[in-house]
Structure formats: C-alpha cells, structure tokens
Design a protein around this motif. Sequence first.
Motif, PDB file in Angstrom:
ATOM      1  N   LYS A   1       0.823  -1.202   0.000  1.00  0.00           N
ATOM      2  CA  LYS A   1       0.000   0.000   0.000  1.00  0.00           C
ATOM      3  C   LYS A   1       0.859   1.255   0.000  1.00  0.00           C
ATOM      4  N   PRO A   2       0.367   2.303  -0.624  1.00  0.00           N
ATOM      5  CA  PRO A   2       1.098   3.584  -0.604  1.00  0.00           C
ATOM      6  C   PRO A   2       1.417   4.042   0.827  1.00  0.00           C
ATOM      7  N   SER A   3       0.448   3.856   1.743  1.00  0.00           N
ATOM      8  CA  SER A   3       0.670   4.354   3.104  1.00  0.00           C
ATOM      9  C   SER A   3       1.806   3.599   3.797  1.00  0.00           C
ATOM     10  N   SER A   4       1.929   2.280   3.544  1.00  0.00           N
ATOM     11  CA  SER A   4       3.020   1.522   4.183  1.00  0.00           C
ATOM     12  C   SER A   4       4.364   2.021   3.659  1.00  0.00           C
ATOM     13  N   ILE A   5       4.423   2.282   2.358  1.00  0.00           N
ATOM     14  CA  ILE A   5       5.685   2.717   1.753  1.00  0.00           C
ATOM     15  C   ILE A   5       6.056   4.108   2.275  1.00  0.00           C
ATOM     16  N   ARG A   6       5.068   4.996   2.275  1.00  0.00           N
ATOM     17  CA  ARG A   6       5.339   6.348   2.775  1.00  0.00           C
ATOM     18  C   ARG A   6       5.819   6.288   4.228  1.00  0.00           C
ATOM     19  N   TYR A   7       5.108   5.487   5.022  1.00  0.00           N
ATOM     20  CA  TYR A   7       5.447   5.397   6.440  1.00  0.00           C
ATOM     21  C   TYR A   7       6.862   4.858   6.625  1.00  0.00           C
TER      22      TYR A   7
ATOM     23  N   ARG B   1      -4.521   3.712  12.730  1.00  0.00           N
ATOM     24  CA  ARG B   1      -5.871   3.913  12.173  1.00  0.00           C
ATOM     25  C   ARG B   1      -6.923   3.285  13.090  1.00  0.00           C
ATOM     26  N   ASN B   2      -6.616   2.101  13.603  1.00  0.00           N
ATOM     27  CA  ASN B   2      -7.563   1.459  14.511  1.00  0.00           C
ATOM     28  C   ASN B   2      -7.763   2.282  15.771  1.00  0.00           C
ATOM     29  N   PHE B   3      -6.669   2.839  16.253  1.00  0.00           N
ATOM     30  CA  PHE B   3      -6.778   3.664  17.453  1.00  0.00           C
ATOM     31  C   PHE B   3      -7.649   4.897  17.181  1.00  0.00           C
ATOM     32  N   ALA B   4      -7.407   5.547  16.053  1.00  0.00           N
ATOM     33  CA  ALA B   4      -8.206   6.735  15.712  1.00  0.00           C
ATOM     34  C   ALA B   4      -9.680   6.362  15.589  1.00  0.00           C
ATOM     35  N   ALA B   5      -9.956   5.183  14.982  1.00  0.00           N
ATOM     36  CA  ALA B   5     -11.341   4.739  14.824  1.00  0.00           C
ATOM     37  C   ALA B   5     -11.954   4.431  16.196  1.00  0.00           C
ATOM     38  N   ARG B   6     -11.164   3.814  17.061  1.00  0.00           N
ATOM     39  CA  ARG B   6     -11.654   3.483  18.403  1.00  0.00           C
ATOM     40  C   ARG B   6     -12.008   4.758  19.169  1.00  0.00           C
ATOM     41  N   LEU B   7     -11.149   5.736  19.028  1.00  0.00           N
ATOM     42  CA  LEU B   7     -11.353   7.011  19.719  1.00  0.00           C
ATOM     43  C   LEU B   7     -12.662   7.672  19.277  1.00  0.00           C
TER      44      LEU B   7
ATOM     45  N   LYS C   1      -5.719   8.861   7.323  1.00  0.00           N
ATOM     46  CA  LYS C   1      -6.901   8.733   6.484  1.00  0.00           C
ATOM     47  C   LYS C   1      -6.599   7.655   5.446  1.00  0.00           C
ATOM     48  N   ASP C   2      -7.467   6.656   5.369  1.00  0.00           N
ATOM     49  CA  ASP C   2      -7.190   5.522   4.483  1.00  0.00           C
ATOM     50  C   ASP C   2      -7.602   5.843   3.049  1.00  0.00           C
ATOM     51  N   ARG C   3      -6.607   6.241   2.265  1.00  0.00           N
ATOM     52  CA  ARG C   3      -6.900   6.526   0.858  1.00  0.00           C
ATOM     53  C   ARG C   3      -6.163   5.540  -0.044  1.00  0.00           C
ATOM     54  N   ASP C   4      -5.675   4.450   0.534  1.00  0.00           N
ATOM     55  CA  ASP C   4      -4.858   3.507  -0.223  1.00  0.00           C
ATOM     56  C   ASP C   4      -5.594   2.925  -1.434  1.00  0.00           C
ATOM     57  N   ALA C   5      -6.796   2.422  -1.168  1.00  0.00           N
ATOM     58  CA  ALA C   5      -7.520   1.734  -2.245  1.00  0.00           C
ATOM     59  C   ALA C   5      -7.775   2.708  -3.397  1.00  0.00           C
ATOM     60  N   GLU C   6      -8.218   3.894  -3.033  1.00  0.00           N
ATOM     61  CA  GLU C   6      -8.547   4.898  -4.060  1.00  0.00           C
ATOM     62  C   GLU C   6      -7.294   5.305  -4.853  1.00  0.00           C
ATOM     63  N   ARG C   7      -6.169   5.459  -4.151  1.00  0.00           N
ATOM     64  CA  ARG C   7      -4.937   5.853  -4.837  1.00  0.00           C
ATOM     65  C   ARG C   7      -4.420   4.746  -5.749  1.00  0.00           C
ATOM     66  N   LEU C   8      -4.528   3.518  -5.290  1.00  0.00           N
ATOM     67  CA  LEU C   8      -4.070   2.398  -6.115  1.00  0.00           C
ATOM     68  C   LEU C   8      -4.951   2.248  -7.344  1.00  0.00           C
ATOM     69  N   LEU C   9      -6.252   2.384  -7.131  1.00  0.00           N
ATOM     70  CA  LEU C   9      -7.167   2.262  -8.266  1.00  0.00           C
ATOM     71  C   LEU C   9      -6.881   3.331  -9.313  1.00  0.00           C
TER      72      LEU C   9
ATOM     73  N   SER D   1     -12.776  -1.143   1.456  1.00  0.00           N
ATOM     74  CA  SER D   1     -12.181   0.081   1.999  1.00  0.00           C
ATOM     75  C   SER D   1     -12.650   0.297   3.442  1.00  0.00           C
ATOM     76  N   ARG D   2     -11.880   1.073   4.161  1.00  0.00           N
ATOM     77  CA  ARG D   2     -12.209   1.393   5.545  1.00  0.00           C
ATOM     78  C   ARG D   2     -13.604   2.032   5.662  1.00  0.00           C
ATOM     79  N   GLN D   3     -13.877   2.948   4.724  1.00  0.00           N
ATOM     80  CA  GLN D   3     -15.193   3.613   4.755  1.00  0.00           C
ATOM     81  C   GLN D   3     -16.323   2.595   4.633  1.00  0.00           C
ATOM     82  N   GLU D   4     -16.101   1.624   3.735  1.00  0.00           N
ATOM     83  CA  GLU D   4     -17.129   0.609   3.510  1.00  0.00           C
ATOM     84  C   GLU D   4     -17.311  -0.256   4.763  1.00  0.00           C
ATOM     85  N   VAL D   5     -16.184  -0.603   5.406  1.00  0.00           N
ATOM     86  CA  VAL D   5     -16.264  -1.394   6.642  1.00  0.00           C
ATOM     87  C   VAL D   5     -17.040  -0.614   7.687  1.00  0.00           C
TER      88      VAL D   5
END
Length: 478
Positions: free
Chosen positions: A288-294, A323-329, A409-417, A428-432
């Motif tokens: 994923k783009p986010s893993s590489i950037r990170y 991301r899970n922590f932010a969602a939990r919060l 912010k999970d934009r991985d799927a959209e960026r890859l597509l 996607s996270r939004q869908e979940v």
Amino acid sequence: MGEIRFQNTLSGRVEPFVPLTPGVARIYSCGPTVYDFAHIGNFRTFVFQDVLRRFLAMEGFRIQQVMNLTDVDDRIIQNAAAAGVGIREYTENYVKAFLEDMGALGLERPEKIVRATDHIEQMVALVERLRDRTYTYASDGSIYYRIAKFPAYGKLSKIDVSGMQAGARVETDRYEKEDVRDFALWKAPKPGEHFWETRIGPGRPGWHLECSAMAMHYLGETLDIHTGGIDLAFPHHENEIAQSEAATGKPFVHYWLHGEHLLVDGEKMSKSLGNFYTLRDLFARGHKPSSIRYLLASVPYRRQLNFTMDGLQQAASSVERLRNFAARLRAEKLPEGTTPGFAERALNAETEFLAGLGDDLNTAQALAAVFDLVRDANSAMDRSEFRSGDAPAVLSALDRFDRIFAVLKDRDAERLLALGYGTSEEISRQEVEHLVAERQAARKRRDFTAADQVRQKLLDRGILLEDTRDGGVRWKRK
Ligand SMILES: [Zn+2]
C-alpha cells in the motif's frame, strides 16, 4: 515556533535554522531525471523533502519550494533520438508518472515544479555572466567551467580534489579540458541529436547548470535550504556552488540537507541484483502507498535506510494500529469527565513529537512519542479509565502526527485504483465502517438475523469483528 536545528552538510555541524527572511523558507530540491520511473531510493529523498516542508509549514513558515525536472540529459537525448521522437514527447510520460507517484505517496506539490527545457534562456545568461568573469573557456564547441579559478571548490563535499591532476591537460573520451576537474556548462551538439541555437552557440546545457540557473531565477541569489540525495553532493551540488557563487559573489545556499542512501536487503539497489524497485513494482505486489510512505519517513533522513519486505509489513501494521486507534477514539462510548493527568500526558507527547522533528527531522523520536501515547491511551480505555474529556488532547496529538506523516486517512484503495492497480476486491475502511454501523443499528432494533448477515458479509471480505464490553465494536483485517 520551537527551535529548529539542521545538520548542515556545508558546515558539517548541527545549526539552528535562521531563514534569510523571517517566516519564509526558500527551498530548492533536486527533482528526478525524467527518462524512466523514479525508484524507491529516489522516493526516500522526496519523502524526506515532504516531511521537511510539512514540518516548516506547521511551524508557521511560508514555504517557497522549487523542484526541477531534468528533462534534458545525454540519456534522454539519445533515447529520444533512438525512438525517433522529440525530447519533450519522450519525457512527457515520465513526468506524468512522477506526478502520479507523488500523489500516490501523498507528497505535497512544491510551489513550483519546473522543467529544465523551459529555462534555456536563464542558463545561457548564467554562462554569459560566468564568461564575463573569466570562469569559462571554450573547447571543441563546448564551454567549460575553470575550477582552478574557484579556490573554495570542494567545501561542500570535503572531497580532496588536489590529487585530481590539477592543471594537467587531460583528454577525456570526447572532449578536451584544461583540468580534469573542469566540467561542461554547455555541450557541443552531436550529429542527429537535439540542440538549441543560442547566443553562446549551438548545444545543450549541462545538468549542473540547470539547477543553479533555476534555483536563482525563482528563489534569489541566496537560498535558505537546498536538498537532495547524498550522492548528489559531489559533483552536482559542488558544481552548483561553484557556478552560482562565481557568478554572484554571494553565498548560494545557507543550509545543505542531504538524504542518506537507501539499501534493499542490506545491499545497494541495482537492476542486476534483482532488488531494484519502482513504486509501481511494489504496488503491483500488493503493497500500500501508506506503508511505503510510512517506512520511508520513519527512518531519520540522515541515517541509512535498509528497505526490506519485512520492514514494509511492519510499517503496514504500524499504520493499521494508528488507524484502529483513531477509529476506536471516534467510536467508543467514553465515560464522562477527565482522568487527572491524561491531558497533560497527551500534551507532553505532542511536545516530544515536535521536539523530535525540530532536532534535524528526527522522525524516529517523533514516532516514538506518538506510539507511547497510543499505547497509554489504549490501555487506559481497556481499564475504562479514559474519559471523554481526555479525547481532545489525544486527537490534537494525532492531528499533529498526521499533518507530517499523512497516513491516518485511508486513501490507499482509491490511490491504487487511480494508478490502475486492482484493489477493488479489498474492502475500503469507509465501507467497513458503513457496514459496522449498519450492524450496530440492526442490533439496536434487536434484529439479530440482519446483524449476523452483516457480520458474515464482513467476514467473507476478510474483516473480523470484536464486540466490546460497552456495546461498541472493534474490527480488524484478517
Ligand atoms: Zn540539481
């Protein structure tokens, strides 16, 4: 604004950052040569430059960053001639790919991204200026820089150039130079290859010339910061200094910041070793783009980065944890009130985060501060000791984090597509979150059949749900 210090290659010391104009940071960054896709070693440098500009902007600086695209050099000219197209046409696809790759990694656009071939006039004018000051000589239709006239040569890279047969007349493969150290400002045209007809004669610019000319054209004769990979310090940046300072008599750059090498599995990346990756090679393998950037951002830029697939997996789980922590919060129903000391705890983390970045962009220290806070907040929540009044301070720290690291912010799927990599299978996270909310609503109205159907639907797509004691729900990917 806290104190900001940079390790300056020029002085060899860590120095406080004091810009020429208070509140403004003028930065020149060497961009890619657009004859191929940029590789992850290149992107390590571009990510470091992005962290730099994001941090200075967060500290209140107005950023004026210029990045060049080298769209003329020997390889480009040869490849274009071989393909029977103009150099503009040849480089166009790689320019487009580079901008797309930048977008995929969430790199902010510099204020100006400029092409060398649009600045031939500025380069010619710089050669004329150097010629008037007798720093140049012509040989076989090319124009050279006379390094013997610039005694400060070598001050950036600290490379001892005395052994390089100064003064000897050396014939290189194609051109004749007075001194082996001398470099071409302007290169004579070759039959059948692209050239420009100019006041200093027909030909094409040398690579070093383009950066000096464009940097000074857009940012003035003295800039605050110049960045690039460490492999550019010599001869490229050394030559930029020689050209600019000889022409103006002023310091060219106050702070030189160089990103260290990236290794892959402990070795220098090379096509022959089979460890050479463009960004797209990694996307095609499902990263994923986010893993590489990170991963690229997580190692401080002055340290060597050893890129491994394991490291990339770890980066992916770190991002997922945050991301899970932010969602939990956001999702968890917190008890009212505040826990004594927790707001202060979060504020300290934020201070530590900024102090890390202020210390020559020590991203490792900055990340440690954030992860410590997340761990403490998670365990406080598990003990029901985290209260709604504690959340704002933690959210503020997370917001700071994401203004630099830009992965929450999970934009991985959209960026890859967008780049044509099929991740439409992956939910996607939004869908979940949408489906989780649907299930919660079903449970609330005690429609357990519908709730179970949604749970199964998520499970089929690789999402595990875990109901929490307070009636909330957590989820993770299998
Ligand atoms: Zn450059």
